[in-house]
Design an enzyme around this catalytic site. Structure first.
Site, PDB file in Angstrom:
ATOM      1  N   ARG A  80      41.081  36.200  51.374  1.00  0.00           N
ATOM      2  CA  ARG A  80      41.841  37.447  51.273  1.00  0.00           C
ATOM      3  C   ARG A  80      41.374  38.401  52.370  1.00  0.00           C
ATOM      4  O   ARG A  80      40.185  38.706  52.456  1.00  0.00           O
ATOM      5  CB  ARG A  80      41.627  38.075  49.894  1.00  0.00           C
ATOM      6  CG  ARG A  80      42.165  39.503  49.766  1.00  0.00           C
ATOM      7  CD  ARG A  80      41.952  40.055  48.348  1.00  0.00           C
ATOM      8  NE  ARG A  80      42.399  41.440  48.250  1.00  0.00           N
ATOM      9  CZ  ARG A  80      41.576  42.497  48.150  1.00  0.00           C
ATOM     10  NH1 ARG A  80      40.267  42.343  48.116  1.00  0.00           N
ATOM     11  NH2 ARG A  80      42.065  43.716  48.079  1.00  0.00           N
ATOM     12  N   HIS A 125      44.564  48.356  53.222  1.00  0.00           N
ATOM     13  CA  HIS A 125      43.195  48.536  52.719  1.00  0.00           C
ATOM     14  C   HIS A 125      42.574  49.736  53.448  1.00  0.00           C
ATOM     15  O   HIS A 125      41.624  49.593  54.216  1.00  0.00           O
ATOM     16  CB  HIS A 125      42.395  47.244  52.917  1.00  0.00           C
ATOM     17  CG  HIS A 125      41.150  47.147  52.075  1.00  0.00           C
ATOM     18  ND1 HIS A 125      40.883  46.069  51.252  1.00  0.00           N
ATOM     19  CD2 HIS A 125      40.084  47.985  51.925  1.00  0.00           C
ATOM     20  CE1 HIS A 125      39.701  46.241  50.648  1.00  0.00           C
ATOM     21  NE2 HIS A 125      39.199  47.395  51.041  1.00  0.00           N
ATOM     22  N   GLU A 170      43.178  49.287  45.742  1.00  0.00           N
ATOM     23  CA  GLU A 170      42.490  50.350  45.006  1.00  0.00           C
ATOM     24  C   GLU A 170      43.033  51.757  45.274  1.00  0.00           C
ATOM     25  O   GLU A 170      42.380  52.564  45.921  1.00  0.00           O
ATOM     26  CB  GLU A 170      40.987  50.331  45.327  1.00  0.00           C
ATOM     27  CG  GLU A 170      40.319  49.002  45.037  1.00  0.00           C
ATOM     28  CD  GLU A 170      38.813  49.038  45.268  1.00  0.00           C
ATOM     29  OE1 GLU A 170      38.324  50.029  45.826  1.00  0.00           O
ATOM     30  OE2 GLU A 170      38.137  48.076  44.886  1.00  0.00           O
ATOM     31  N   ASN A 310      39.869  44.449  40.918  1.00  0.00           N
ATOM     32  CA  ASN A 310      38.561  44.502  41.577  1.00  0.00           C
ATOM     33  C   ASN A 310      37.578  45.071  40.570  1.00  0.00           C
ATOM     34  O   ASN A 310      37.857  46.103  39.952  1.00  0.00           O
ATOM     35  CB  ASN A 310      38.579  45.436  42.793  1.00  0.00           C
ATOM     36  CG  ASN A 310      39.367  44.868  43.955  1.00  0.00           C
ATOM     37  OD1 ASN A 310      39.855  43.742  43.898  1.00  0.00           O
ATOM     38  ND2 ASN A 310      39.488  45.655  45.016  1.00  0.00           N
ATOM     39  N   TYR A 312      33.227  45.587  39.618  1.00  0.00           N
ATOM     40  CA  TYR A 312      31.850  45.469  40.103  1.00  0.00           C
ATOM     41  C   TYR A 312      30.794  45.694  39.031  1.00  0.00           C
ATOM     42  O   TYR A 312      29.607  45.729  39.340  1.00  0.00           O
ATOM     43  CB  TYR A 312      31.628  46.430  41.278  1.00  0.00           C
ATOM     44  CG  TYR A 312      32.281  45.937  42.548  1.00  0.00           C
ATOM     45  CD1 TYR A 312      31.586  45.103  43.418  1.00  0.00           C
ATOM     46  CD2 TYR A 312      33.591  46.258  42.857  1.00  0.00           C
ATOM     47  CE1 TYR A 312      32.173  44.619  44.574  1.00  0.00           C
ATOM     48  CE2 TYR A 312      34.193  45.775  44.018  1.00  0.00           C
ATOM     49  CZ  TYR A 312      33.472  44.961  44.866  1.00  0.00           C
ATOM     50  OH  TYR A 312      34.050  44.475  46.005  1.00  0.00           O
ATOM     51  N   GLU A 370      38.216  41.122  43.724  1.00  0.00           N
ATOM     52  CA  GLU A 370      36.888  41.468  44.248  1.00  0.00           C
ATOM     53  C   GLU A 370      35.878  41.546  43.114  1.00  0.00           C
ATOM     54  O   GLU A 370      36.148  42.127  42.064  1.00  0.00           O
ATOM     55  CB  GLU A 370      36.863  42.841  44.957  1.00  0.00           C
ATOM     56  CG  GLU A 370      37.562  42.885  46.280  1.00  0.00           C
ATOM     57  CD  GLU A 370      37.465  44.264  46.951  1.00  0.00           C
ATOM     58  OE1 GLU A 370      36.507  45.023  46.697  1.00  0.00           O
ATOM     59  OE2 GLU A 370      38.377  44.589  47.731  1.00  0.00           O
TER      60      GLU A 370
HETATM   61  C1  GBH Z   1      35.690  48.094  46.936  1.00  0.00           C
HETATM   62  O1  GBH Z   1      35.519  49.443  46.642  1.00  0.00           O
HETATM   63  C2  GBH Z   1      36.488  47.998  48.211  1.00  0.00           C
HETATM   64  O2  GBH Z   1      37.736  47.411  48.012  1.00  0.00           O
HETATM   65  C3  GBH Z   1      35.769  47.328  49.327  1.00  0.00           C
HETATM   66  O3  GBH Z   1      36.374  47.683  50.538  1.00  0.00           O
HETATM   67  C4  GBH Z   1      34.316  47.676  49.273  1.00  0.00           C
HETATM   68  O4  GBH Z   1      33.620  47.191  50.393  1.00  0.00           O
HETATM   69  C5  GBH Z   1      33.755  47.088  47.996  1.00  0.00           C
HETATM   70  O5  GBH Z   1      34.439  47.541  46.860  1.00  0.00           O
HETATM   71  C6  GBH Z   1      32.275  47.363  47.790  1.00  0.00           C
HETATM   72  O6  GBH Z   1      32.021  48.695  47.594  1.00  0.00           O
HETATM   73  O7  GBH Z   1      27.434  46.204  43.469  1.00  0.00           O
HETATM   74  O8  GBH Z   1      26.253  47.760  42.125  1.00  0.00           O
HETATM   75  O9  GBH Z   1      26.323  48.047  44.508  1.00  0.00           O
HETATM   76  C7  GBH Z   1      35.245  49.778  45.312  1.00  0.00           C
HETATM   77  C8  GBH Z   1      34.188  50.835  45.207  1.00  0.00           C
HETATM   78  C9  GBH Z   1      31.901  51.333  45.275  1.00  0.00           C
HETATM   79  C10 GBH Z   1      32.628  49.365  44.176  1.00  0.00           C
HETATM   80  C11 GBH Z   1      30.485  50.814  45.301  1.00  0.00           C
HETATM   81  C12 GBH Z   1      31.222  48.831  44.202  1.00  0.00           C
HETATM   82  C13 GBH Z   1      28.878  49.382  44.307  1.00  0.00           C
HETATM   83  C14 GBH Z   1      28.492  48.571  43.087  1.00  0.00           C
HETATM   84  N1  GBH Z   1      32.877  50.258  45.284  1.00  0.00           N
HETATM   85  N2  GBH Z   1      30.261  49.916  44.193  1.00  0.00           N
HETATM   86  S1  GBH Z   1      27.047  47.581  43.312  1.00  0.00           S
END
Ligand code: GBH
Length: 463
Positions: A80, A125, A170, A310, A312, A370
């Site tokens: 992707r 993006h 997002e 997405n 995390y 993601e």
């Molecule tokens: C996404 O943003 C974006 O789509 C992407 O471009 C970006 O690089 C990616 O996430 C990572 O940030 O794993 O505990 O460090 C979403 C916002 C903010 C989500 C930071 C993940 C960190 C979590 N992001 N966050 S951690």
């Protein structure tokens, strides 16, 4: 291991796609080469003379063949990536089409297909053309036309090869990051009203791109189109009714803001009511949340072929007592407090999240576009912590698919390679390391890449 797999090993279903993702601004560099125009991320970082910029990044504009070779060696089903709007339309509009930009992605797509890797494309993006921003960006409904024109051009060139399309990555980050709290480009602080106007326009822009594909391309190419929503599931801190209501507000403001108009027809009633009430008390003539017309509701409703998520982490939320009337803000409209606890690691929450989405929105399928682990200091080639995170979230997702019968399309790790994390290179997400100090941005596999390769090729998760 060589020893017979343990009972805890999980078989990944055959039709479950395994992939990795990146985005144009985060990896390409070549910010002003071969006719590319300026995006808001170029100007945002240049204007504040940021120490770390995206001018070179991973240099994937020149090193894309190596990225494809890595994706191939990993055994990925799909890759992707996103299209830099300014590479194919330097000022964002159709009056200047840059063939070199179109060719760059065409070469990439064809190379992926030749290796049996499915290209999945994010149309937008975050790297908005500076010119489109100056015309008002997503605060001007004309954005819907410009975005639709761009999307159509992308389909015209790549639709024969691409089956999965993501309109916008997002919208929360576009609107909150760029127009609300302002930590991202273009850095505007309009957290009480601009943020909602941005959402109003982006939902229509997404719908335009969906409808164009549906009408002009789907009959020929049969691909799938959807929006990518970022959402981390959160448990209520206690089962008090106040905390459960906070959890509901959290879900509606974070997930429902985007998913309800697309899957159910309008914004969540709780958003409509709370923002209207607080706006009135703040002395506004009307709600800070724009109102969709009947026509707009019908245009947006149903613009999905899947649910792309997405995610995390999984958090915990608790009640925030009703914030006093003062500065209007999305944060006080939502009125939720995140419980910050390092001990709370609950990847199983993804299973709950996916089941919740499946029941409420009844999508045709769910794809995790993601998930991954950002490591700031001490990220090394020996990244067991990243392996654990990816393994645990994948495991929860496989449970949702196998045990609960949710139609899961697949999983994509963020990211194929370390890249520009929107402000710095400090936080690493790659399963492949990039040496940003080296002139050729050397790529080296981390342990997580070897582990992921094993999962992708054996289709067994060693939990
Ligand atoms: C996404 O943003 C974006 O789509 C992407 O471009 C970006 O690089 C990616 O996430 C990572 O940030 O794993 O505990 O460090 C979403 C916002 C903010 C989500 C930071 C993940 C960190 C979590 N992001 N966050 S951690």
């Amino acid at each position: 291991s060589v020893i017979a797999s343990s009972q805890a090993d999980k078989q990944i279903p055959q039709d479950f796609l395994i992939g990795a993702g990146t985005s144009a601004f985060q990896i390409e560099g070549a910010w002003n080469e071969d006719g590319k125009g300026e995006s808001i991320w170029d100007t945002f970082l240049h204007d504040k003379n940021a120490q770390e910029k995206g001018d070179i990044a991973c240099d994937s504009y020149h090193k894309w063949e190596e990225d494809v070779a890595n994706a191939k060696a990993l055994g990925l089903d799909f890759y992707r990536f996103s299209i830099a709007w300014t590479r194919i339309l330097p000022n964002g509009t159709l009056n200047n089409i840059n063939q070199q930009g179109i060719d760059y992605y065409l070469n990439l797509i064809k190379a992926l297909k030749a290796e049996g890797i499915e290209p999945m494309i994010t149309i937008y993006h975050w790297d908005m053309p500076q010119h489109i921003y100056e015309l008002g960006g997503p605060l001007n409904t004309q954005f819907v036309n410009y975005f639709g024109d761009f999307a159509r051009l992308v389909y015209q060139n790549y639709a024969p090869y691409v089956k999965y399309w993501f309109t916008i990555n997002e919208p929360t980050l576009v609107c909150n990051g760029g127009y609300g709290s302002g930590f991202m480009a273009p850095g505007l602080h309009l957290i009480g009203d601009g943020i909602y106007q941005c959402g109003y326009v982006l939902l229509q822009a997404h719908a335009r791109a969906y409808r164009i594909y549906e009408e002009e391309f789907k009959p020929l190419y049969h691909g799938h189109v959807g929006l990518v929503i970022n959402f981390d599931w959160a448990e209520a801190a206690t089962d008090s009714s106040a905390d459960l209501e906070a959890q509901e507000r959290y879900i509606e403001f974070e997930l429902g803001w985007w998913a309800n108009p697309i899957f159910l027809g309008n914004w969540p009633q709780i958003m409509i009511d709370r923002i209207a009430d607080r706006s009135r008390l703040e002395g506004f003539a009307r709600s800070r949340l724009p109102e969709f017309t009947e026509e707009e509701i019908n245009y947006i409703n149903g613009t999905h072929d899947f649910f792309a998520l997405n995610t995390y982490g999984v958090g915990q939320v608790e009640d925030e007592p009703e914030p006093e009337i003062g500065e209007p803000s999305y944060v006080s409209d939502e009125a939720v407090r995140s419980v910050r606890s390092n001990e709370f690691y609950y990847p199983e929450g993804l299973r709950t999240s996916v089941n919740y989405i499946n029941q409420k929105y009844q999508p045709r399928g769910i794809i995790i576009t993601e998930n991954g682990k950002g490591i700031r200091q001490g990220d090394s080639l020996d990244d067991q912590e990243r392996i654990n995170t990816i393994r645990d979230f994948m495991s929860a997702l496989v449970d949702a698919a196998v045990e609960d019968g949710v139609n899961v399309i697949g999983y994509s790790v963020w990211s194929l390679i370390d890249n520009f994390e929107w402000g710095s290179y400090e936080s690493k997400f790659g399963i492949i390391q990039v040496d940003f100090e080296s002139p050729d941005k050397t790529r080296t596999w981390k342990e997580s890449a070897k582990w992921y390769q094993n999962v992708a090729t054996t289709r067994i998760l060693d939990v």
